[in-house]
Design a protein around this motif. Structure first.
Motif, short mmCIF file in Angstrom:
data_model
loop_
_atom_site.label_atom_id
_atom_site.label_comp_id
_atom_site.label_asym_id
_atom_site.label_seq_id
_atom_site.Cartn_x
_atom_site.Cartn_y
_atom_site.Cartn_z
N PHE A 1 0.82 -1.21 0.00
CA PHE A 1 0.00 0.00 0.00
C PHE A 1 0.86 1.26 0.00
N GLY A 2 2.15 1.12 0.30
CA GLY A 2 3.03 2.28 0.33
C GLY A 2 3.50 2.72 -1.04
N GLY A 3 3.21 1.94 -2.07
CA GLY A 3 3.56 2.32 -3.43
C GLY A 3 4.82 1.64 -3.94
N PRO A 4 5.11 1.80 -5.24
CA PRO A 4 6.21 1.09 -5.88
C PRO A 4 7.59 1.46 -5.37
N LYS A 5 7.79 2.70 -4.91
CA LYS A 5 9.11 3.11 -4.47
C LYS A 5 9.56 2.30 -3.26
N ILE A 6 8.66 2.16 -2.28
CA ILE A 6 8.98 1.39 -1.07
C ILE A 6 9.16 -0.08 -1.42
N THR A 7 8.27 -0.61 -2.26
CA THR A 7 8.36 -2.00 -2.67
C THR A 7 9.70 -2.29 -3.34
N GLY A 8 10.12 -1.39 -4.22
CA GLY A 8 11.38 -1.57 -4.93
C GLY A 8 12.58 -1.57 -3.99
N ALA B 1 -0.43 -6.80 -9.50
CA ALA B 1 -1.37 -5.68 -9.52
C ALA B 1 -1.14 -4.79 -10.73
N GLN B 2 0.13 -4.58 -11.10
CA GLN B 2 0.44 -3.75 -12.26
C GLN B 2 0.00 -4.42 -13.56
N PRO C 1 -11.75 -5.46 -14.96
CA PRO C 1 -12.62 -4.53 -14.22
C PRO C 1 -11.90 -3.23 -13.87
N ALA C 2 -12.64 -2.14 -13.89
CA ALA C 2 -12.06 -0.80 -13.68
C ALA C 2 -11.39 -0.65 -12.33
N LEU C 3 -11.79 -1.45 -11.33
CA LEU C 3 -11.20 -1.31 -10.00
C LEU C 3 -9.69 -1.57 -10.02
N PHE C 4 -9.23 -2.40 -10.96
CA PHE C 4 -7.80 -2.70 -11.04
C PHE C 4 -6.98 -1.50 -11.52
N ALA C 5 -7.64 -0.54 -12.18
CA ALA C 5 -6.94 0.62 -12.74
C ALA C 5 -6.79 1.76 -11.75
N LYS C 6 -7.47 1.68 -10.62
CA LYS C 6 -7.44 2.78 -9.65
C LYS C 6 -6.17 2.73 -8.82
N VAL C 7 -5.49 3.89 -8.70
CA VAL C 7 -4.27 3.97 -7.90
C VAL C 7 -4.35 5.14 -6.94
N THR C 8 -3.60 5.06 -5.85
CA THR C 8 -3.54 6.14 -4.87
C THR C 8 -2.51 7.18 -5.32
N LEU C 9 -2.37 8.25 -4.53
CA LEU C 9 -1.39 9.29 -4.85
C LEU C 9 0.03 8.74 -4.81
#
Length: 449
Positions: free
Chosen positions: A140-147, A297-298, A310-318
């Motif tokens: 949930f923290g985004g790709p930067k933290i995951t990477g 997810a990507q 489904p459109a829900l897969f396209a939604k991303v946070t800030l």
């Protein structure tokens, strides 16, 4: 476009390819291969050659087709919009299945620390599902933290495995290896065929090698070379580590181990060293699972952006995290874990690997076959064209053999999910009718001109 001085060179890209492929793919393999015996090591030769051919062809696709979407985009070049969907759908399922297998690997290595996890099918299931949800929430923290996390944790498996490839030979016993060669007395061809899905599993992820060609110096030279050298480097470590471990640990003990690399280090040194290796393996599995959850997810997001998921897969946070997609994927993987419940981690791992191989090989075949069309559109002729065709034939031959080697049960399951995929596309095909008509009109105008 990245500035030339900031682009990645051949050495960096080769290392990246090898690290991305290794991840947690090797963790449970010695135990699974020990079910057949050391004779299964022969499949490494075939898989290494086939995988290098596949990696090279993907590199060529990436060089001559600049579209985003990876394998799905390549597939569409030759087979149309429905093939884009089918490739994405099957690759998505393959990643989901693979994530469950990685979670099971991690539980196997966690068992000595939490013995309850090894007491039956239900504890194994609970442990795997807990890791699936833990890594989902961490994304949930985004790709930067995951990477950042993934780039550190992956060394928890690479260092012990690569280290065993070098120092393990001081403990190698030829008599132990001889006794492990073919304990079941099966034919060599059967042993190779049965172990192909296991060795292919270790190379899954090589398709990501060509995705960063924009950030590479001289991509037409360095991307294919990095694909080949990175795959070869991983293959050498795989072959050496699985070979040496079968000459240190007696085959019956190795076949029943839920943490083979920790077990061999404990045997070579002492239980404390084995515990350290076990902790490193858990760290690596969790880090690998974290990264693959985001990749899953990507993959779903790219397909949803094309109005195919489904459109829900396209939604991303800030922060760039596709939270809705991550949660949906975790639910799916939890259901998969239920369907493969087995009290034996190695047995469950093997079932998942076979199915993951099938659902990954079909996208391999469809996207590899597009190389001919891609080269034609790019105007590739002469020696480069002929060379690529030869390598493509090798890659396709291996892919079909790997599909056959995955077994009746896995191929049947793959056929069912593929048929379901065609049915699903039938419900959304009307979304692309106007786009198809526009292309037909454009082609008609070009012909008339």
């Amino acid at each position: 476009m990245a500035a030339s001085g900031k682009k990645m060179g051949l050495t960096g890209l080769t290392t990246l390819v090898a690290v991305n492929m290794m991840g947690s793919g090797i963790i449970m393999l010695p135990s699974s291969m020990a079910q057949l015996g050391a004779i299964s090591l022969l499949s490494w030769v075939i898989t290494a050659v086939g995988s290098m051919a596949i990696a090279y062809c993907f590199a060529q696709c990436g060089i001559f087709c600049a579209r985003s979407g990876g394998m799905s985009a390549y597939t569409e070049e030759a087979h149309g919009k429905s093939a884009f969907f089918l490739c994405s759908y099957l690759y998505f399922l393959s990643l989901a299945i693979g994530n469950v297998a990685i979670a099971i690997s991690a539980v196997g290595y966690l068992t000595p620390f939490i013995p309850w996890l090894g007491t039956g099918a239900v504890p194994l299931f609970i442990g795997a599902v807990a890791l699936i949800w833990l890594t989902t929430l961490a994304n949930f923290g985004g790709p930067k933290i995951t990477g950042h996390i993934g780039s550190i944790t992956v060394w928890g498996v690479i260092i012990p495995v690569a280290g065993l490839s070098v120092i393990g030979w001081f403990w190698f016993d030829a008599n132990i290896f001889d006794a492990a060669w073919n304990p079941n007395g099966i034919a060599m061809s059967d042993a190779i065929t049965q172990s192909i899905p296991l060795t292919l599993w270790a190379f899954l992820g090589m398709e990501s090698a060509a995705q960063n060609s924009d950030a590479v110096e001289n991509p037409k030279r360095n991307v294919p070379l990095a694909c080949l050298l990175g795959t070869l480097g991983a293959a050498v470590i795989y072959v050496l580590s699985t070979s040496v471990i079968m000459g240190i640990v007696p085959n019956p003990e190795l076949a029943n181990s839920s943490a083979p690399f920790a077990f061999v280090y404990a045997k070579m040194f002492n239980p404390l060293v084995g515990d350290v290796i076990m902790a490193l393996a858990v760290m690596a599995c969790v880090g690998s699972l974290l990264g693959w959850q985001f990749t899953l997810a990507q993959t779903a997001k790219v397909t949803a952006d094309q109005q195919m998921f489904p459109a829900l897969f396209a939604k991303v946070t800030l922060l760039g995290a596709p939270i809705a997609g991550l949660v949906a994927n975790a639910v799916l993987q939890s259901a998969m874990a239920v369907s493969t419940i087995s009290p034996n981690a190695s047995e469950q791992f093997g079932k998942l690997v076979n199915l993951a191989a099938v659902t990954n090989i079909v996208p391999y075949i469809t996207s590899l076959s597009a190389l001919l069309v891609i080269m034609q559109k790019a105007g590739v002729t002469g020696y480069p064209h002929h060379r690529n065709v030869v390598v493509l034939i090798i890659a396709m031959a291996y892919s079909f053999y790997a599909l056959y080697a995955s077994g009746t049960e896995a191929v049947f399951g793959g056929m069912i999910v593929t048929a379901v995929g065609y049915l699903m596309f039938g419900y959304i095909a009307d979304r692309f009718l106007e786009e198809r008509a526009a292309k037909v009109r454009a082609l008609g105008l070009e012909d008339n001109a």
